[in-house]
Design a protein around this motif. Sequence first.
Motif, PDB file in Angstrom:
ATOM      1  N   PRO A 251       1.383  -1.315  -0.201  1.00 45.65           N
ATOM      2  CA  PRO A 251       0.331   0.135  -0.063  1.00 45.65           C
ATOM      3  C   PRO A 251       0.584   1.595   0.332  1.00 45.65           C
ATOM      4  CG  PRO A 251      -0.003  -0.759   1.946  1.00 45.65           C
ATOM      5  CD  PRO A 251      -0.190  -2.553   1.044  1.00 45.65           C
ATOM      6  N   LEU A 252       1.677   1.222   0.246  1.00 42.77           N
ATOM      7  CA  LEU A 252       2.886   1.975   0.063  1.00 42.77           C
ATOM      8  C   LEU A 252       3.884   2.657  -1.264  1.00 42.77           C
ATOM      9  CD1 LEU A 252       4.707   2.034   4.230  1.00 42.77           C
ATOM     10  CD2 LEU A 252       2.749   3.671   3.374  1.00 42.77           C
ATOM     11  N   MET A 253       3.506   1.531  -2.014  1.00 45.24           N
ATOM     12  CA  MET A 253       4.198   1.488  -2.523  1.00 45.24           C
ATOM     13  C   MET A 253       3.711   2.375  -4.847  1.00 45.24           C
ATOM     14  SD  MET A 253       7.699   1.079  -2.418  1.00 45.24           S
ATOM     15  CE  MET A 253       7.858   1.545  -3.937  1.00 45.24           C
ATOM     16  N   THR A 254       3.898   2.704  -5.367  1.00 45.85           N
ATOM     17  CA  THR A 254       3.181   3.195  -6.715  1.00 45.85           C
ATOM     18  C   THR A 254       3.081   2.196  -7.406  1.00 45.85           C
ATOM     19  OG1 THR A 254       4.550   5.669  -6.816  1.00 45.85           O
ATOM     20  CG2 THR A 254       3.286   4.823  -8.466  1.00 45.85           C
ATOM     21  N   ILE A 255       1.867   1.816  -7.892  1.00 41.62           N
ATOM     22  CA  ILE A 255       1.150   1.215  -8.466  1.00 41.62           C
ATOM     23  C   ILE A 255       1.307   1.310 -10.148  1.00 41.62           C
ATOM     24  CG2 ILE A 255      -1.152  -0.233  -9.790  1.00 41.62           C
ATOM     25  CD1 ILE A 255      -0.649  -0.963  -7.264  1.00 41.62           C
ATOM     26  N   ARG A 256       1.764   0.448 -10.782  1.00 38.79           N
ATOM     27  CA  ARG A 256       3.129   0.940 -11.985  1.00 38.79           C
ATOM     28  C   ARG A 256       1.665   0.017 -13.243  1.00 38.79           C
ATOM     29  NH1 ARG A 256       7.647   3.320 -12.224  1.00 38.79           N
ATOM     30  NH2 ARG A 256       8.782   3.227  -9.861  1.00 38.79           N
ATOM     31  N   LEU A 257       0.749   1.283 -13.942  1.00 40.83           N
ATOM     32  CA  LEU A 257      -0.380   0.285 -14.925  1.00 40.83           C
ATOM     33  C   LEU A 257       0.765   0.150 -16.259  1.00 40.83           C
ATOM     34  CD1 LEU A 257      -3.698   2.405 -13.527  1.00 40.83           C
ATOM     35  CD2 LEU A 257      -2.651  -0.272 -12.772  1.00 40.83           C
ATOM     36  N   ILE A 258       1.518  -0.739 -16.625  1.00 38.50           N
ATOM     37  CA  ILE A 258       1.584  -0.596 -17.659  1.00 38.50           C
ATOM     38  C   ILE A 258       1.068  -1.505 -19.177  1.00 38.50           C
ATOM     39  CG2 ILE A 258       3.884  -1.913 -19.219  1.00 38.50           C
ATOM     40  CD1 ILE A 258       4.448  -0.372 -16.493  1.00 38.50           C
ATOM     41  N   ALA A 259       0.821  -0.762 -20.018  1.00 37.35           N
ATOM     42  CA  ALA A 259      -0.650  -1.069 -21.061  1.00 37.35           C
ATOM     43  C   ALA A 259       0.104  -1.238 -22.646  1.00 37.35           C
ATOM     44  CB  ALA A 259      -1.496   0.563 -21.348  1.00 37.35           C
ATOM     45  N   ASP A 260      -1.341  -2.054 -22.674  1.00 40.24           N
ATOM     46  CA  ASP A 260      -1.035  -2.356 -24.127  1.00 40.24           C
ATOM     47  C   ASP A 260      -2.303  -1.641 -25.376  1.00 40.24           C
ATOM     48  OD1 ASP A 260      -0.133  -3.206 -26.672  1.00 40.24           O
ATOM     49  OD2 ASP A 260      -1.034  -4.522 -27.143  1.00 40.24           O
ATOM     50  N   ILE A 261      -2.451  -1.023 -25.865  1.00 46.60           N
ATOM     51  CA  ILE A 261      -3.525  -0.129 -26.157  1.00 46.60           C
ATOM     52  C   ILE A 261      -4.229  -1.042 -27.344  1.00 46.60           C
ATOM     53  CG2 ILE A 261      -2.699   1.573 -25.622  1.00 46.60           C
ATOM     54  CD1 ILE A 261      -2.235   2.630 -28.598  1.00 46.60           C
ATOM     55  N   GLY A 262      -5.639  -0.846 -27.423  1.00 42.02           N
ATOM     56  CA  GLY A 262      -6.261  -1.494 -27.997  1.00 42.02           C
ATOM     57  C   GLY A 262      -7.602  -0.470 -28.500  1.00 42.02           C
ATOM     58  N   GLY A 263      -8.323  -0.888 -29.134  1.00 42.28           N
ATOM     59  CA  GLY A 263      -9.468   0.090 -29.705  1.00 42.28           C
ATOM     60  C   GLY A 263     -10.912   0.103 -29.795  1.00 42.28           C
ATOM     61  N   THR A 264     -11.658   0.605 -29.959  1.00 40.07           N
ATOM     62  CA  THR A 264     -13.049   0.480 -29.844  1.00 40.07           C
ATOM     63  C   THR A 264     -14.306  -0.009 -30.847  1.00 40.07           C
ATOM     64  OG1 THR A 264     -13.215   2.914 -30.570  1.00 40.07           O
ATOM     65  CG2 THR A 264     -13.593   2.169 -27.616  1.00 40.07           C
ATOM     66  N   GLY A 265     -13.024  -0.207 -31.928  1.00 41.18           N
ATOM     67  CA  GLY A 265     -14.166  -1.043 -33.394  1.00 41.18           C
ATOM     68  C   GLY A 265     -14.488  -2.394 -33.037  1.00 41.18           C
ATOM     69  N   ALA A 266     -15.523  -2.952 -33.940  1.00 39.00           N
ATOM     70  CA  ALA A 266     -15.377  -4.211 -33.672  1.00 39.00           C
ATOM     71  C   ALA A 266     -14.245  -5.378 -33.586  1.00 39.00           C
ATOM     72  CB  ALA A 266     -16.525  -4.824 -34.471  1.00 39.00           C
ATOM     73  N   LYS A 267     -13.211  -5.133 -34.739  1.00 41.71           N
ATOM     74  CA  LYS A 267     -12.424  -5.655 -34.365  1.00 41.71           C
ATOM     75  C   LYS A 267     -11.372  -5.439 -34.245  1.00 41.71           C
ATOM     76  CE  LYS A 267     -14.495  -8.190 -38.571  1.00 41.71           C
ATOM     77  NZ  LYS A 267     -14.308  -8.580 -40.342  1.00 41.71           N
ATOM     78  N   ALA A 268     -10.761  -4.768 -32.784  1.00 40.62           N
ATOM     79  CA  ALA A 268      -9.706  -4.143 -32.097  1.00 40.62           C
ATOM     80  C   ALA A 268      -9.100  -5.154 -31.426  1.00 40.62           C
ATOM     81  CB  ALA A 268     -10.602  -2.928 -31.556  1.00 40.62           C
ATOM     82  N   ASP A 269      -7.729  -4.367 -31.504  1.00 44.87           N
ATOM     83  CA  ASP A 269      -6.895  -5.565 -30.602  1.00 44.87           C
ATOM     84  C   ASP A 269      -7.244  -5.162 -29.276  1.00 44.87           C
ATOM     85  OD1 ASP A 269      -5.650  -6.471 -32.488  1.00 44.87           O
ATOM     86  OD2 ASP A 269      -3.708  -5.299 -32.430  1.00 44.87           O
ATOM     87  N   ASN A 270      -7.368  -5.883 -28.164  1.00 45.64           N
ATOM     88  CA  ASN A 270      -7.546  -5.877 -26.631  1.00 45.64           C
ATOM     89  C   ASN A 270      -6.241  -4.502 -25.874  1.00 45.64           C
ATOM     90  OD1 ASN A 270      -9.018  -8.172 -27.412  1.00 45.64           O
ATOM     91  ND2 ASN A 270      -8.218  -9.440 -25.847  1.00 45.64           N
ATOM     92  N   PHE A 271      -6.744  -4.477 -24.790  1.00 44.90           N
ATOM     93  CA  PHE A 271      -6.665  -3.667 -24.645  1.00 44.90           C
ATOM     94  C   PHE A 271      -5.579  -4.250 -22.887  1.00 44.90           C
ATOM     95  CE2 PHE A 271      -6.155  -0.509 -20.888  1.00 44.90           C
ATOM     96  CZ  PHE A 271      -5.902   0.307 -21.487  1.00 44.90           C
ATOM     97  N   VAL A 272      -5.512  -3.799 -22.756  1.00 46.11           N
ATOM     98  CA  VAL A 272      -4.316  -4.514 -21.173  1.00 46.11           C
ATOM     99  C   VAL A 272      -3.529  -3.983 -20.201  1.00 46.11           C
ATOM    100  CG1 VAL A 272      -2.837  -6.039 -20.656  1.00 46.11           C
ATOM    101  CG2 VAL A 272      -3.251  -6.626 -22.703  1.00 46.11           C
ATOM    102  N   PHE A 273      -3.761  -4.274 -19.000  1.00 45.65           N
ATOM    103  CA  PHE A 273      -3.595  -3.606 -18.250  1.00 45.65           C
ATOM    104  C   PHE A 273      -2.432  -4.457 -17.348  1.00 45.65           C
ATOM    105  CE2 PHE A 273      -5.660   1.078 -17.490  1.00 45.65           C
ATOM    106  CZ  PHE A 273      -4.546   1.375 -18.059  1.00 45.65           C
ATOM    107  N   TRP A 274      -1.621  -4.635 -16.816  1.00 47.97           N
ATOM    108  CA  TRP A 274      -1.305  -5.077 -15.942  1.00 47.97           C
ATOM    109  C   TRP A 274      -0.352  -4.048 -14.751  1.00 47.97           C
ATOM    110  CZ3 TRP A 274       0.249 -10.626 -15.769  1.00 47.97           C
ATOM    111  CH2 TRP A 274       0.526 -10.880 -16.579  1.00 47.97           C
TER     112      TRP A 274
END
Length: 435
Positions: A251-274
């Motif tokens: 709880p004392l450390m920063t959360i680092r959200l690492i993304a791979d972006i997708g899109g909002t189209g029907a065939k868009a790639d997935n969006f990811v957060f680690w």
Amino acid sequence: MTTAQIALPKKLIPLFDGDADVRASWGGRGSGKTRSFAKMIAVRGYMFGMSGVTGILLCARQFMNSLSDSSLEECKRAIEDEAWLAAYYEIGDNYIKSRDGRIAFVFAGLDRNIASIKSKGRILVCWVDEAEPVTEEAWTTLIPTLREEGEGWNAELWVTWNPKRKSAPVERRFRASNDPRYKGVELNWRDNPKFPAKLERDRQRDKEERPEQYDHIWEGGYVTALEGAYYAKHLQKAKEEGRIGFFPADPLMTIRLIADIGGTGAKADNFVFWAMQFIGREIRVVNHHEAQGQPIDYHLAWCRQQGYEPSRAQIWLPHDGETQDTVYDVSYESALRKAGYKVTVVPNQGKGAAMARIERTRIVFPQIRFNEVTTEAGRLALGWYHEKRDLDRGIGLGPDHDWSSHSSDAFGLGCLVWEEPKVMKPLEYGKLPIV
């Protein structure tokens, strides 16, 4: 009345006792479940025939191009193992039927013949072997055909499979069911009292030479790594070393959200957060999020649900995070900054970036710890992520872009941005500044 004793693995005895609508067994290689079910369906046919009941025993698989792909040979061998069954059934090259004409075995592939199953006749038992790839559509069509019943009995569905995907329809329908008339049991090599010496040598060989696949092959685990997967051995070693377990966020450390972006189209790639934390030399992976075709507000809602508010979390985007979404005409970077997050866009590493991320991840993997429950889906992707091969020329063509690549790309980005912590060197004795 004449009685007969039937040898079964001990764990299967209660499975075949009493009434049921479904009897299911799953597990790894060498468990004896296929031969046991083949024997028991012949026994059940014998019991029906001797009671004057006429009908068919349907033995199905998802894929069956010919009888050589069916359970025919297993059923033949199971019958031949018991003299009294061999005396009851007539066995030909392409058929099994009772000598009194009441019972017949029928073999079918669900991928091609599912619609015709309704016309197969009076189905007494349907056994679906190798059921892992059976589709939801096939189950929906097959199950209503099992509607026969009589005094003290009803048509039953029997299902056997080697687990592969947690999301497979057979898993959701039968292993996860709480229906009291659904009976199921896991069966593995150690449950087989007749486990062959040859298979024991194969098992030991796989345990030594293919540890990343051992759990799936022999222990009934889901597939977590393909042969040749980039991180298969690293994940296996992390499991052996206890680096996959209870590792919640500090709880004392920063959360680092690492993304791979997708899109909002029907065939868009997935969006990811680690969700990662860098704690000294440790990379603690505390959470994973993946979704397809959703707007940025959906991903921000997930962040808020997890407690990853802008005061606690920062976001790292790949170089295309500055690119505008084709539907909403806004970049991920600007949308996330507007939501209050500090955002870092990682520059494009240029040609060979994917392999650079892979090599970096392999180097730092010994420092990585995974919170087991919340990262399961992401670890499945990492275990699957593999090289695309030109089989004719025997060469690698780089990472295969499939369902696993989105989570794997984001994970590699997280490893890329991790930096070796700086250690302050102590001042030498006698050289302290004089005030």
